[in-house]
Motif scaffolding. Structure first.
Motif, PDB file in Angstrom:
ATOM      1  N   HIS A 142       0.797  -1.225   0.000  1.00 19.28           N
ATOM      2  CA  HIS A 142       0.000   0.000   0.000  1.00 19.28           C
ATOM      3  C   HIS A 142       0.834   1.282   0.000  1.00 19.28           C
ATOM      4  O   HIS A 142       0.295   2.365  -0.206  1.00 19.28           O
ATOM      5  CB  HIS A 142      -1.009  -0.018   1.160  1.00 19.28           C
ATOM      6  N   HIS A 163     -11.249   4.485   0.701  1.00 18.47           N
ATOM      7  CA  HIS A 163     -10.169   3.556   1.024  1.00 18.47           C
ATOM      8  C   HIS A 163     -10.748   2.279   1.617  1.00 18.47           C
ATOM      9  O   HIS A 163     -11.227   2.283   2.761  1.00 18.47           O
ATOM     10  CB  HIS A 163      -9.216   4.255   2.019  1.00 18.47           C
ATOM     11  N   ASP A 165     -10.126  -1.210   3.164  1.00 18.13           N
ATOM     12  CA  ASP A 165      -8.966  -1.793   3.845  1.00 18.13           C
ATOM     13  C   ASP A 165      -9.411  -2.279   5.218  1.00 18.13           C
ATOM     14  O   ASP A 165     -10.314  -1.694   5.831  1.00 18.13           O
ATOM     15  CB  ASP A 165      -7.886  -0.706   4.012  1.00 18.13           C
ATOM     16  N   ASP A 169      -4.127   2.596   7.835  1.00 16.04           N
ATOM     17  CA  ASP A 169      -2.979   3.059   7.028  1.00 16.04           C
ATOM     18  C   ASP A 169      -2.750   4.564   7.159  1.00 16.04           C
ATOM     19  O   ASP A 169      -2.288   5.231   6.216  1.00 16.04           O
ATOM     20  CB  ASP A 169      -3.127   2.664   5.547  1.00 16.04           C
ATOM     21  N   HIS A 181       3.796   0.694   4.329  1.00 20.18           N
ATOM     22  CA  HIS A 181       2.429   0.425   3.841  1.00 20.18           C
ATOM     23  C   HIS A 181       1.352   0.741   4.879  1.00 20.18           C
ATOM     24  O   HIS A 181       0.176   0.692   4.551  1.00 20.18           O
ATOM     25  CB  HIS A 181       2.314  -1.003   3.287  1.00 20.18           C
ATOM     26  N   ASP A 256      -7.244  -2.167  -0.729  1.00 16.58           N
ATOM     27  CA  ASP A 256      -6.341  -3.167  -0.153  1.00 16.58           C
ATOM     28  C   ASP A 256      -7.119  -4.477  -0.147  1.00 16.58           C
ATOM     29  O   ASP A 256      -8.202  -4.561   0.452  1.00 16.58           O
ATOM     30  CB  ASP A 256      -5.969  -2.733   1.266  1.00 16.58           C
ATOM     31  N   GLU A 300      -1.726  -5.161  -2.426  1.00 12.26           N
ATOM     32  CA  GLU A 300      -1.466  -6.130  -1.352  1.00 12.26           C
ATOM     33  C   GLU A 300      -1.805  -7.570  -1.707  1.00 12.26           C
ATOM     34  O   GLU A 300      -1.981  -8.413  -0.816  1.00 12.26           O
ATOM     35  CB  GLU A 300      -2.174  -5.722  -0.038  1.00 12.26           C
TER      36      GLU A 300
HETATM   37 MN    MN Z   1      -3.498  -1.114   3.297  1.00 16.23          MN
END
Ligand code: MN
Ligand code: MN
Length: 332
Positions: A142, A163, A165, A169, A181, A256, A300
């Motif tokens: 990432h 985002h 995930d 992050d 990342h 991700d 990822e």
């Molecule tokens: Mn990530």
């Protein structure tokens, strides 16, 4: 004996009116398991004059904190993408017919110096905008989102980040290193790459270093839809919250693959139980059609931990969903 078709066959326009070049016909020309190793067997960018969307591989994983291996993500996702067929059922579009999509190859990023690699990725993305209106990248870990966001900011102005995930992050440093990342979106916030108060995390869950992470993250202007929110309130409510959050801003979608449950994406660096199904992620993406999406990445995928291409197939499918969103969004 007929001359065999090979991947040296020059691409021919699949649409004689628009001049758009698509993949070879898998039912009459070249079977799916053969042919170019580009994403979905699409033409390379240097084989077409210009692309509406360029696929960019970013094989870099020196920013990983746990399992390494995402440097092999682009080639694994491209291999899994050979199976993609032209028509997207969920959105009712043919991305390769509606848009010129082309594969821009891989960025040459050093595995030995994260800061230098980030510069190299940023430079490659900036240069790519000369030949492509939009970039959809395949990671890589990432960390690569930071240089991609820098280039997108230059092109489109500050972006509303959506985002997906399991993790925020937005941490500050890892072992004192500001580039890793787990930190790209704090750096992006600090650098003014993001539209203030229009960004959102989707799919946060399970475990995080400290309870204060939620407040620290919110102080950067992010809102969060957790996986439990989605489970309890439903996809439509989550999608409504995302749409309200981003408003009319240019939107960058960063996915991700660990937002998916390990059952759906085992081949990743920092898996967390209790994640989304691939279908739930697809429904969320489809409900964002019509937003002004300007760029995206899928990151990822770590093939060494994958089984039977489960993760690579999911990532290739998500890439196809993103390209179908571009094709059906009407905002290009
Ligand atoms: Mn990530
Ligand atoms: Mn993650």
């Amino acid at each position: 004996m007929n001359e065999p078709d090979t991947d040296r066959t020059p691409p021919t326009p699949s649409d004689s009116v628009t001049g758009i070049v698509g993949p070879p016909d898998a039912l009459a020309q070249l079977p799916r398991f053969a042919g170019p190793s580009t994403f979905a067997r699409l033409p390379r960018l240097d084989e077409v004059a210009r692309a509406d969307v360029a696929i960019l591989g970013v094989p870099f994983d020196s920013g990983t904190t746990y399992r390494p291996g995402a440097r092999f993500g682009p080639e694994a996702v491209r291999a899994a993408s050979k199976l993609l067929r032209p028509y997207h059922i969920g959105l009712g579009v043919e991305p390769w017919t509606a848009l010129q999509v082309a594969d821009a190859g891989d960025v040459g990023a050093t595995p030995f110096d994260i800061a230098r690699a980030v510069e190299q990725i940023e430079r490659a993305a900036r240069a790519l905008y000369a030949d492509a209106r939009h970039i959809v990248a395949i990671g890589g870990d990432h960390t690569i989102a930071l240089p991609l966001l820098r280039a997108a900011r230059e092109q489109f102005g500050p972006v509303a980040l959506v985002h997906f995930d399991a993790h925020f992050d937005t941490w500050d440093t890892v072992f004192g290193n500001p580039l890793a990342h787990g930190t790209p979106f704090r750096r992006a916030f600090e650098e003014g790459l993001l539209a203030a108060d229009h960004c959102m995390h989707v799919g946060i869950r399970h475990s995080t270093p400290a309870a204060s992470d939620f407040d620290d993250d919110a102080a950067l202007g992010f809102a969060t839809v957790t996986t439990l929110d989605i489970a309890r309130q439903g996809i439509d409510r989550a999608a409504e919250r995302i749409r309200q959050r981003v408003g009319d801003c240019p939107v960058y979608i960063s996915i991700d693959v660990d937002v998916l449950d390990p059952a759906h994406a085992p081949g990743t660096g920092t898996p967390e139980p209790g994640g989304l199904t691939t279908r739930e992620l697809q429904l969320l993406l489809f409900s964002l059609v019509g937003l002004n999406v300007v760029g995206a990445d899928v990151v990822e995928v770590s093939p060494a931990y994958d089984h039977a291409q489960i993760t690579a197939l999911a990532a290739a499918g998500i890439m196809f969903d993103l390209l179908a969103m571009f094709a059906s969004g009407g905002r290009l």
